[in-house]
Design a protein around this motif. Sequence first.
Motif, PDB file in Angstrom:
ATOM      1  N   CYS A  84      12.662   1.811  -0.574  1.00 20.36           N
ATOM      2  CA  CYS A  84      13.586   0.934   0.229  1.00 20.36           C
ATOM      3  C   CYS A  84      12.670  -0.052   1.121  1.00 20.36           C
ATOM      4  O   CYS A  84      11.790   0.476   1.639  1.00 20.36           O
ATOM      5  N   GLU A  85      12.917  -1.299   1.072  1.00 24.28           N
ATOM      6  CA  GLU A  85      12.209  -2.275   1.909  1.00 24.28           C
ATOM      7  C   GLU A  85      13.261  -2.907   3.167  1.00 24.28           C
ATOM      8  O   GLU A  85      14.318  -3.294   2.844  1.00 24.28           O
ATOM      9  N   ARG A 121       9.887   7.752   5.387  1.00 26.92           N
ATOM     10  CA  ARG A 121       9.866   6.549   6.146  1.00 26.92           C
ATOM     11  C   ARG A 121       8.110   6.296   6.185  1.00 26.92           C
ATOM     12  O   ARG A 121       7.837   7.124   7.243  1.00 26.92           O
ATOM     13  N   ILE A 122       7.418   5.651   5.573  1.00 29.12           N
ATOM     14  CA  ILE A 122       5.880   5.649   5.666  1.00 29.12           C
ATOM     15  C   ILE A 122       5.436   4.422   6.668  1.00 29.12           C
ATOM     16  O   ILE A 122       4.393   4.398   6.909  1.00 29.12           O
ATOM     17  N   ALA A 137      -3.799   6.756  -1.296  1.00 29.06           N
ATOM     18  CA  ALA A 137      -4.948   6.058  -1.015  1.00 29.06           C
ATOM     19  C   ALA A 137      -5.223   6.553   0.606  1.00 29.06           C
ATOM     20  O   ALA A 137      -4.504   6.007   1.347  1.00 29.06           O
ATOM     21  N   LYS A 138      -6.225   7.452   0.714  1.00 30.22           N
ATOM     22  CA  LYS A 138      -6.931   7.808   2.279  1.00 30.22           C
ATOM     23  C   LYS A 138      -7.422   6.536   3.016  1.00 30.22           C
ATOM     24  O   LYS A 138      -7.892   5.558   2.091  1.00 30.22           O
ATOM     25  N   GLY A 139      -7.677   6.752   4.065  1.00 31.65           N
ATOM     26  CA  GLY A 139      -8.699   5.762   4.609  1.00 31.65           C
ATOM     27  C   GLY A 139      -7.786   4.971   5.723  1.00 31.65           C
ATOM     28  O   GLY A 139      -6.488   5.373   6.305  1.00 31.65           O
ATOM     29  N   GLU A 140      -8.607   3.967   6.450  1.00 30.64           N
ATOM     30  CA  GLU A 140      -8.138   3.288   7.465  1.00 30.64           C
ATOM     31  C   GLU A 140      -6.767   2.301   7.220  1.00 30.64           C
ATOM     32  O   GLU A 140      -5.598   2.423   7.926  1.00 30.64           O
ATOM     33  N   ALA A 141      -6.779   1.857   5.910  1.00 31.35           N
ATOM     34  CA  ALA A 141      -5.711   1.094   5.201  1.00 31.35           C
ATOM     35  C   ALA A 141      -4.997   1.773   4.276  1.00 31.35           C
ATOM     36  O   ALA A 141      -5.029   1.719   3.207  1.00 31.35           O
ATOM     37  N   ALA A 142      -4.415   3.158   4.706  1.00 35.29           N
ATOM     38  CA  ALA A 142      -3.996   4.210   3.745  1.00 35.29           C
ATOM     39  C   ALA A 142      -2.676   3.477   2.951  1.00 35.29           C
ATOM     40  O   ALA A 142      -1.965   2.628   3.833  1.00 35.29           O
ATOM     41  N   SER A 143      -2.395   3.982   1.768  1.00 32.06           N
ATOM     42  CA  SER A 143      -1.184   3.277   0.868  1.00 32.06           C
ATOM     43  C   SER A 143      -1.093   4.277   0.079  1.00 32.06           C
ATOM     44  O   SER A 143      -1.492   5.064  -0.416  1.00 32.06           O
ATOM     45  N   SER A 147       5.578   4.480  -8.525  1.00 31.88           N
ATOM     46  CA  SER A 147       5.789   4.523 -10.044  1.00 31.88           C
ATOM     47  C   SER A 147       5.905   3.142 -10.546  1.00 31.88           C
ATOM     48  O   SER A 147       5.781   2.998 -11.876  1.00 31.88           O
ATOM     49  N   ASN A 148       6.392   2.213 -10.019  1.00 27.65           N
ATOM     50  CA  ASN A 148       6.661   0.962 -10.477  1.00 27.65           C
ATOM     51  C   ASN A 148       5.344  -0.125 -10.341  1.00 27.65           C
ATOM     52  O   ASN A 148       5.365  -1.080 -10.254  1.00 27.65           O
ATOM     53  N   SER A 149       4.036   0.592  -9.902  1.00 27.50           N
ATOM     54  CA  SER A 149       2.821   0.086  -9.604  1.00 27.50           C
ATOM     55  C   SER A 149       2.826  -0.781  -8.244  1.00 27.50           C
ATOM     56  O   SER A 149       1.866  -1.461  -8.279  1.00 27.50           O
ATOM     57  N   GLN A 150       3.950  -0.766  -7.477  1.00 31.48           N
ATOM     58  CA  GLN A 150       4.104  -1.421  -6.287  1.00 31.48           C
ATOM     59  C   GLN A 150       3.162  -0.511  -5.335  1.00 31.48           C
ATOM     60  O   GLN A 150       3.149   0.776  -4.962  1.00 31.48           O
ATOM     61  N   VAL A 151       2.103  -1.346  -4.448  1.00 29.74           N
ATOM     62  CA  VAL A 151       1.389  -0.599  -3.504  1.00 29.74           C
ATOM     63  C   VAL A 151       2.008  -0.935  -1.840  1.00 29.74           C
ATOM     64  O   VAL A 151       2.084  -1.935  -1.744  1.00 29.74           O
ATOM     65  N   LEU A 152       2.173   0.108  -1.312  1.00 26.27           N
ATOM     66  CA  LEU A 152       2.941  -0.045  -0.164  1.00 26.27           C
ATOM     67  C   LEU A 152       1.983   0.599   0.913  1.00 26.27           C
ATOM     68  O   LEU A 152       1.384   1.919   0.791  1.00 26.27           O
ATOM     69  N   PRO A 153       1.912   0.018   2.046  1.00 21.00           N
ATOM     70  CA  PRO A 153       0.912   0.557   3.276  1.00 21.00           C
ATOM     71  C   PRO A 153       1.565   1.713   4.120  1.00 21.00           C
ATOM     72  O   PRO A 153       2.999   2.003   4.085  1.00 21.00           O
ATOM     73  N   ILE A 154       0.885   2.697   4.649  1.00 18.25           N
ATOM     74  CA  ILE A 154       1.214   3.812   5.275  1.00 18.25           C
ATOM     75  C   ILE A 154       0.751   3.438   6.556  1.00 18.25           C
ATOM     76  O   ILE A 154      -0.335   3.183   6.944  1.00 18.25           O
ATOM     77  N   SER A 155       1.897   3.611   7.808  1.00 14.20           N
ATOM     78  CA  SER A 155       1.201   3.272   9.089  1.00 14.20           C
ATOM     79  C   SER A 155       0.636   4.229   9.821  1.00 14.20           C
ATOM     80  O   SER A 155       0.867   5.640   9.251  1.00 14.20           O
TER      81      SER A 155
END
Length: 167
Positions: A84-85, A121-122, A137-143, A147-155
């Motif tokens: 959800c966006e 809620r990420i 994906a871990k790290g400072e810019a975690a994401s 399944s639809n190949s969309q990459v979303l950031p985690i705050s």
Amino acid sequence: VFTTAYDRYAVKAFRFNALDYLLKPIDEKDLMAAVDKAIQSRLTKREQFAEAKKWLSKQHKPDKIAVYARDHFILVPICDIVFCESDKSYTTLVMKNGERHLLSKPLGEVEELLCELSFFRIHKQYMVNIAEIVHYAKGEAASVCMSNSQVLPISRYRMEAFKSLFL
């Protein structure tokens, strides 16, 4: 000890003689205090567990959400939502089949409905279906990659609670 992202369940938790009630993201000091309380208490009886389990089994969890489409409503299976966006006071549901459905509700309201149904809620802008996460994906810019190949950031604010889902 009950844990949830919403304080509205506190009264129900204490009706089942909960030792403590922790709101997510969980504070380490509060968690330690709750563990100490649980160790010192003898309230972990089978009857209380059975009562809580009975109450939880009575709770109906919806499997579809109504989406308004021009002059009618479409019932969309919740399990088909990838994420959800948020867009201010609107929320877009992104579906497995690529469709996008616009809800005239802010993401916070949608979160209240879906948080108990494997959604998390990420980010202030995104809530994901945990079952649709393919890669983290871990790290400072975690994401997360969905399944639809969309990459979303985690705050950063939600990172610890997100990681706790998988531990």
